[in-house]
Structures are given as C-alpha cells and as structure tokens.
Design a protein around this motif. Sequence first.
Motif, PDB file in Angstrom:
ATOM      1  N   UNK A  52       0.809  -1.225   0.000  1.00 22.71           N
ATOM      2  CA  UNK A  52       0.000   0.000   0.000  1.00 22.71           C
ATOM      3  C   UNK A  52       0.840   1.272   0.000  1.00 22.71           C
ATOM      4  N   UNK A  53       1.958   1.257   0.721  1.00 25.69           N
ATOM      5  CA  UNK A  53       2.703   2.488   0.964  1.00 25.69           C
ATOM      6  C   UNK A  53       4.072   2.541   0.292  1.00 25.69           C
ATOM      7  N   UNK A  54       4.583   1.396  -0.163  1.00 19.31           N
ATOM      8  CA  UNK A  54       5.900   1.379  -0.772  1.00 19.31           C
ATOM      9  C   UNK A  54       7.012   1.521   0.250  1.00 19.31           C
ATOM     10  N   UNK A  55       8.233   1.687  -0.254  1.00 19.48           N
ATOM     11  CA  UNK A  55       9.399   1.815   0.617  1.00 19.48           C
ATOM     12  C   UNK A  55       9.529   3.231   1.155  1.00 19.48           C
ATOM     13  N   UNK A  56      10.091   3.335   2.350  1.00 25.86           N
ATOM     14  CA  UNK A  56      10.435   4.622   2.919  1.00 25.86           C
ATOM     15  C   UNK A  56      11.949   4.798   2.864  1.00 25.86           C
ATOM     16  N   UNK A  57      12.420   5.989   3.255  1.00 26.39           N
ATOM     17  CA  UNK A  57      13.856   6.225   3.296  1.00 26.39           C
ATOM     18  C   UNK A  57      14.503   5.302   4.326  1.00 26.39           C
ATOM     19  N   UNK A  58      15.743   4.938   4.070  1.00 30.07           N
ATOM     20  CA  UNK A  58      16.460   4.066   4.987  1.00 30.07           C
ATOM     21  C   UNK A  58      16.271   2.610   4.632  1.00 30.07           C
ATOM     22  N   UNK A  59      16.212   1.770   5.646  1.00 26.68           N
ATOM     23  CA  UNK A  59      16.046   0.331   5.461  1.00 26.68           C
ATOM     24  C   UNK A  59      14.650  -0.082   5.904  1.00 26.68           C
ATOM     25  N   UNK A  60      14.114  -1.127   5.275  1.00 27.66           N
ATOM     26  CA  UNK A  60      12.772  -1.600   5.588  1.00 27.66           C
ATOM     27  C   UNK A  60      12.814  -3.085   5.912  1.00 27.66           C
ATOM     28  N   UNK A  61      12.285  -3.433   7.085  1.00 26.89           N
ATOM     29  CA  UNK A  61      12.129  -4.833   7.477  1.00 26.89           C
ATOM     30  C   UNK A  61      10.665  -5.202   7.314  1.00 26.89           C
ATOM     31  N   UNK A  62      10.397  -6.306   6.637  1.00 27.19           N
ATOM     32  CA  UNK A  62       9.024  -6.700   6.323  1.00 27.19           C
ATOM     33  C   UNK A  62       8.711  -8.043   6.968  1.00 27.19           C
ATOM     34  N   UNK A  63       7.584  -8.070   7.699  1.00 30.20           N
ATOM     35  CA  UNK A  63       7.107  -9.282   8.363  1.00 30.20           C
ATOM     36  C   UNK A  63       5.700  -9.592   7.860  1.00 30.20           C
ATOM     37  N   UNK A  64       5.237 -10.786   8.134  1.00 31.11           N
ATOM     38  CA  UNK A  64       3.856 -11.177   7.814  1.00 31.11           C
ATOM     39  C   UNK A  64       3.522 -10.909   6.351  1.00 31.11           C
ATOM     40  N   UNK A  65       4.352 -11.403   5.471  1.00 28.15           N
ATOM     41  CA  UNK A  65       4.143 -11.164   4.041  1.00 28.15           C
ATOM     42  C   UNK A  65       3.899 -12.476   3.313  1.00 28.15           C
ATOM     43  N   UNK A  66       2.636 -12.823   3.155  1.00 23.68           N
ATOM     44  CA  UNK A  66       2.291 -14.037   2.442  1.00 23.68           C
ATOM     45  C   UNK A  66       2.183 -13.856   0.944  1.00 23.68           C
ATOM     46  N   UNK A  67       2.355 -12.618   0.470  1.00 21.42           N
ATOM     47  CA  UNK A  67       2.149 -12.317  -0.950  1.00 21.42           C
ATOM     48  C   UNK A  67       3.457 -12.010  -1.684  1.00 21.42           C
ATOM     49  N   UNK A  68       4.600 -12.190  -1.022  1.00 23.35           N
ATOM     50  CA  UNK A  68       5.894 -11.849  -1.635  1.00 23.35           C
ATOM     51  C   UNK A  68       5.854 -10.428  -2.202  1.00 23.35           C
ATOM     52  N   UNK A  69       5.521  -9.488  -1.345  1.00 20.08           N
ATOM     53  CA  UNK A  69       5.286  -8.105  -1.771  1.00 20.08           C
ATOM     54  C   UNK A  69       6.529  -7.427  -2.320  1.00 20.08           C
ATOM     55  N   UNK A  70       7.706  -7.976  -2.040  1.00 15.37           N
ATOM     56  CA  UNK A  70       8.936  -7.399  -2.587  1.00 15.37           C
ATOM     57  C   UNK A  70       8.942  -7.423  -4.107  1.00 15.37           C
ATOM     58  N   UNK A  71       8.168  -8.315  -4.715  1.00 14.17           N
ATOM     59  CA  UNK A  71       8.114  -8.379  -6.182  1.00 14.17           C
ATOM     60  C   UNK A  71       7.377  -7.179  -6.766  1.00 14.17           C
ATOM     61  N   UNK A  72       6.626  -6.458  -5.920  1.00 13.32           N
ATOM     62  CA  UNK A  72       5.856  -5.304  -6.388  1.00 13.32           C
ATOM     63  C   UNK A  72       6.537  -3.971  -6.099  1.00 13.32           C
ATOM     64  N   UNK A  73       7.738  -4.032  -5.528  1.00 11.47           N
ATOM     65  CA  UNK A  73       8.475  -2.808  -5.218  1.00 11.47           C
ATOM     66  C   UNK A  73       9.351  -2.449  -6.409  1.00 11.47           C
ATOM     67  N   UNK A  74       9.178  -1.256  -6.995  1.00 15.97           N
ATOM     68  CA  UNK A  74       9.982  -0.882  -8.157  1.00 15.97           C
ATOM     69  C   UNK A  74      11.410  -0.514  -7.772  1.00 15.97           C
ATOM     70  N   UNK A  75      12.307  -0.626  -8.729  1.00 18.65           N
ATOM     71  CA  UNK A  75      13.686  -0.211  -8.513  1.00 18.65           C
ATOM     72  C   UNK A  75      14.677  -1.308  -8.825  1.00 18.65           C
ATOM     73  N   UNK A  76      15.796  -0.918  -9.477  1.00 20.54           N
ATOM     74  CA  UNK A  76      16.830  -1.884  -9.842  1.00 20.54           C
ATOM     75  C   UNK A  76      18.031  -1.838  -8.910  1.00 20.54           C
ATOM     76  N   UNK A  77      18.000  -0.938  -7.916  1.00 20.11           N
ATOM     77  CA  UNK A  77      19.163  -0.777  -7.048  1.00 20.11           C
ATOM     78  C   UNK A  77      18.919  -1.312  -5.638  1.00 20.11           C
ATOM     79  N   UNK A  78      17.876  -2.138  -5.477  1.00 15.56           N
ATOM     80  CA  UNK A  78      17.529  -2.661  -4.159  1.00 15.56           C
ATOM     81  C   UNK A  78      18.230  -3.993  -3.884  1.00 15.56           C
ATOM     82  N   UNK A  79      18.541  -4.202  -2.604  1.00 15.76           N
ATOM     83  CA  UNK A  79      19.065  -5.480  -2.138  1.00 15.76           C
ATOM     84  C   UNK A  79      18.088  -6.064  -1.126  1.00 15.76           C
ATOM     85  N   UNK A  80      18.063  -7.393  -1.046  1.00 20.39           N
ATOM     86  CA  UNK A  80      17.190  -8.078  -0.096  1.00 20.39           C
ATOM     87  C   UNK A  80      17.995  -9.111   0.679  1.00 20.39           C
ATOM     88  N   UNK A  81      17.667  -9.218   1.973  1.00 24.49           N
ATOM     89  CA  UNK A  81      18.199 -10.280   2.829  1.00 24.49           C
ATOM     90  C   UNK A  81      16.987 -11.000   3.396  1.00 24.49           C
TER      91      UNK A  81
END
Length: 244
Positions: free
Chosen positions: A170-199
């Motif tokens: 709903x809100x997208x990424x904010x400045x800094x780092x974002x930790x995501x919990x309770x994500x059954x929809x793999x919402x990272x696939x809907x975040x735009x940008x080619x310079x992102x890293x995921x752990x």
Amino acid sequence: MRKLFVIGIGAGDPDQVTMQAVKAMRQAEAFFLIGKGDEKRELVQVRTTILAEYVDTPHRIIEIADPPRERTPADYTGVVVDWHERRSELLEAAFDQVDGVGAILVWGDPALYDSTLRMVENVLARGRTSFDYEVIPGVTSIAALAARHRQVLHRIGEPVHVTTGRKLREEGLRDGSTVVMLDGECSFTQVPGDDLHIWWGAYLGMPDETLIAGRLREVEARIVARRASLRAEKGWIMDVYLLR
C-alpha cells in the motif's frame, strides 16, 4: 491464577531462550499453548522441546485451539479485533483452570507483531478474573535475520522501518532500510527499482532455516519459488526480510 508470565522464546532456536525466560518458566505451574492446527503442530513441538530442556519442575500444559479467521478480509482491522476477542474468551476459560502461576510462550518477542498482550489486557478488562502479569522479552526474528546475514539493520544515521507485506504494497518503501514481516504475498516483487538489495530468511533458528540474499531483481524469483516449495512441504512458513 495469581500471576501470568508472557515469555518471549526467540525465533525458533532453543539456544535463543534467555536466562530470564528460563527463570520465569521454572516458576510456572501451567503453560498455555495456543495451537494452530495439525499443519502448524511443529510450532507447539518447539515450545514443548524448550520446556523439556529448561523446566525440571512439575508443570502441566494446557492447549488452546486457535479460532479461525478470514485471511483476506475487506475490513482487516475489524476481523482481527473480532479474532482477538474470541481468543481472549478462550484464554480466560483456560486461566480459570490454574490457581497459581501460569505462562504463555510467545514466538519471538511479545512486543512485536504479536497479539498476546492485547488478549491478556482484554481478559483483565472483562473484570471476571484478576491476576498480575509480567512480560519477558525475547530474541525477535528481525534480530535473528540480521545476525544470520551478518548485517547491521541500518546504515549510518538512517532509520529502520518495520512493516508488514500488506503495508509495503500500500505504501511502498520509505527512506532508509525496511524490514518486512507477515508477508504471504511476496510483496517485494511489487516494489519498483533496480538498485535494491534483499536479505531474506525463513524458519530462522530452526532445522529448516533457509537464507537468500542479493540484488532484489536477481534473486526475487528464486525466493518466490523457494518460499512456495517450503510452504507446500511443511504446510506453513514464517519468514522475514530486509530491503535496502
């Protein structure tokens, strides 16, 4: 019941249980375990394993069946509030079975994306029973994720935003780092940008622990496939990830 301990037990590894938690568990005469059905029986087994390892005093286990709730409701808040109320009724009935000290073992930490403390307050607000309660903090899945990936959660002087998959969509990424919990929809696939890293990590601290990290666009399909495979194999999944 005179007193209730709400005890954080970490992300799944019995070695993450703190000495403070062990001391509290050894005072309890009964442990309330909220079960989530046969598919998630392993979550109860982890708790009973912890009790077997750390508690050598007489105690009993009172299992409570978790009431079902709609997973994709139009009124998310209303459905969750109703679910908490039904959970509170079950907890109140269970508390009536104990005259001494009881305890609830909470996955991770009771203060982070967990409803146990709200339900305990709901029980007390009913006014039908009275007891004191104490909260024991635990290792969160966020701390476990950072440790396993050997990451600092934030860069110098930057914030860390902790959110859910639904809010990320709903809100997208904010400045800094974002930790995501309770994500059954793999919402990272809907975040735009080619310079992102995921752990990303699933079943942190458990035998089936799985870790994937890299440039988001390069590893997202691998995470989606691996997550689906793990969930199909076990019937449930707990995962968390850091985006930056």
